[in-house]
Enzyme design. Sequence first.
Site, PDB file in Angstrom:
ATOM      1  N   PRO A 171       0.825  -1.207   0.000  1.00 29.70           N
ATOM      2  CA  PRO A 171       0.000   0.000   0.000  1.00 29.70           C
ATOM      3  C   PRO A 171       0.861   1.260   0.000  1.00 29.70           C
ATOM      4  CG  PRO A 171      -0.821  -1.590   1.587  1.00 29.70           C
ATOM      5  CD  PRO A 171       0.510  -2.108   1.106  1.00 29.70           C
ATOM      6  N   GLU A 172       0.481   2.233  -0.821  1.00 26.21           N
ATOM      7  CA  GLU A 172       1.225   3.490  -0.870  1.00 26.21           C
ATOM      8  C   GLU A 172       0.612   4.472   0.125  1.00 26.21           C
ATOM      9  OE1 GLU A 172       2.603   4.705  -4.713  1.00 26.21           O
ATOM     10  OE2 GLU A 172       2.338   2.701  -5.546  1.00 26.21           O
ATOM     11  N   LYS A 180       4.263   5.520   4.641  1.00 30.37           N
ATOM     12  CA  LYS A 180       3.646   4.195   4.711  1.00 30.37           C
ATOM     13  C   LYS A 180       3.543   3.684   6.143  1.00 30.37           C
ATOM     14  CE  LYS A 180       5.501   3.155   0.117  1.00 30.37           C
ATOM     15  NZ  LYS A 180       6.298   2.223  -0.706  1.00 30.37           N
ATOM     16  N   ARG A 239      11.972  -3.337  -8.039  1.00 25.16           N
ATOM     17  CA  ARG A 239      10.592  -3.224  -8.546  1.00 25.16           C
ATOM     18  C   ARG A 239      10.642  -2.873 -10.028  1.00 25.16           C
ATOM     19  NH1 ARG A 239       6.992  -2.204  -4.435  1.00 25.16           N
ATOM     20  NH2 ARG A 239       5.401  -2.806  -5.967  1.00 25.16           N
TER      21      ARG A 239
END
Length: 311
Positions: free
Chosen positions: A2-3, A52, A301
């Site tokens: 989750p950002e 976060k 990523r």
Amino acid sequence: MPEGHSVRRLARQFGDVFGGRRLSVSSPQGRFSAGAALLDGHTLLAAEAHGKHLFLHFDNALVLHVHLGLYGAWSFGGDSTFAGSSSIGAPRRVGEQETFADGNDDDAYAGPPAPVGAVRVRLAASNGWADLRGATTCEAITLAETDMVRARLGPDPLVNRRGDAGRFAANLHSRKAPVAALLMDQKIIAGVGNVYRAEVLFRRRLDPWLPGSNLADSEARKLWRDVVSVMNDGVADGRIITTTPRYWTGNGKSPKPAAEAAALKSGTFPARDNAHFVYKRDGLPCRVCRSTVLAAELVGRKLYWCPSCQS
């Protein structure tokens, strides 16, 4: 993972449903038993996020610090008061789930269900419950330790204090790593993840491989302002939407300005495959120039970009 916008929504939801309530805190899984014992029976005073990281403040000057990581998620349930929580009624990312009684006698809230799976921590009040599973960080810390966590993080676009744009720009200028790598570094900027980094770099037409030290101060500040804008939209919408209606049909044709303004004002959401410019669109034509969107691994990523628009 989750950002920052999702964690901000979670903080708001905790404040909505549990703020000012005395909570029962337990660790059905057992891994957080000692921390749960420190918080059990105390009142939740405030819930806040920085990047976060989620911080739940209790009345005994202790804080439940949670970082969901890649696999963490919260689930919620309770009586009809949960219908007023911030996430209900809006599209939600994984990690924001809830169930609630609808007010009928047959559906009256009768307390939390038996825990399912490896529940690290359960928070429960008279009106409902919240279960945490799979988080990278779950700890009870002091206010001083909370300040230490914050000190390790870069500025949060969703807080956007005076001077944060300059601090962000200085953080970029001090590093020679590619700007796309720096946007994922939580010490540079807190809350940006893989989706936002790809999208804001495209929106600013920035080469993702440009060294941070080579980015002009004025452009760094414009980048900051765009991150602030799209992440605040994410808080409001409950999902990341970085395109505008002119790109939603996929045919490259722009609607009349009045029609686009009406779509935005109405809160209309695009289909998920129209919500982003480049994220997960490798091999597809760029929405702007029709060049093929590329992808490559960077800091663990996958990075997405248009080699023409972002050259």
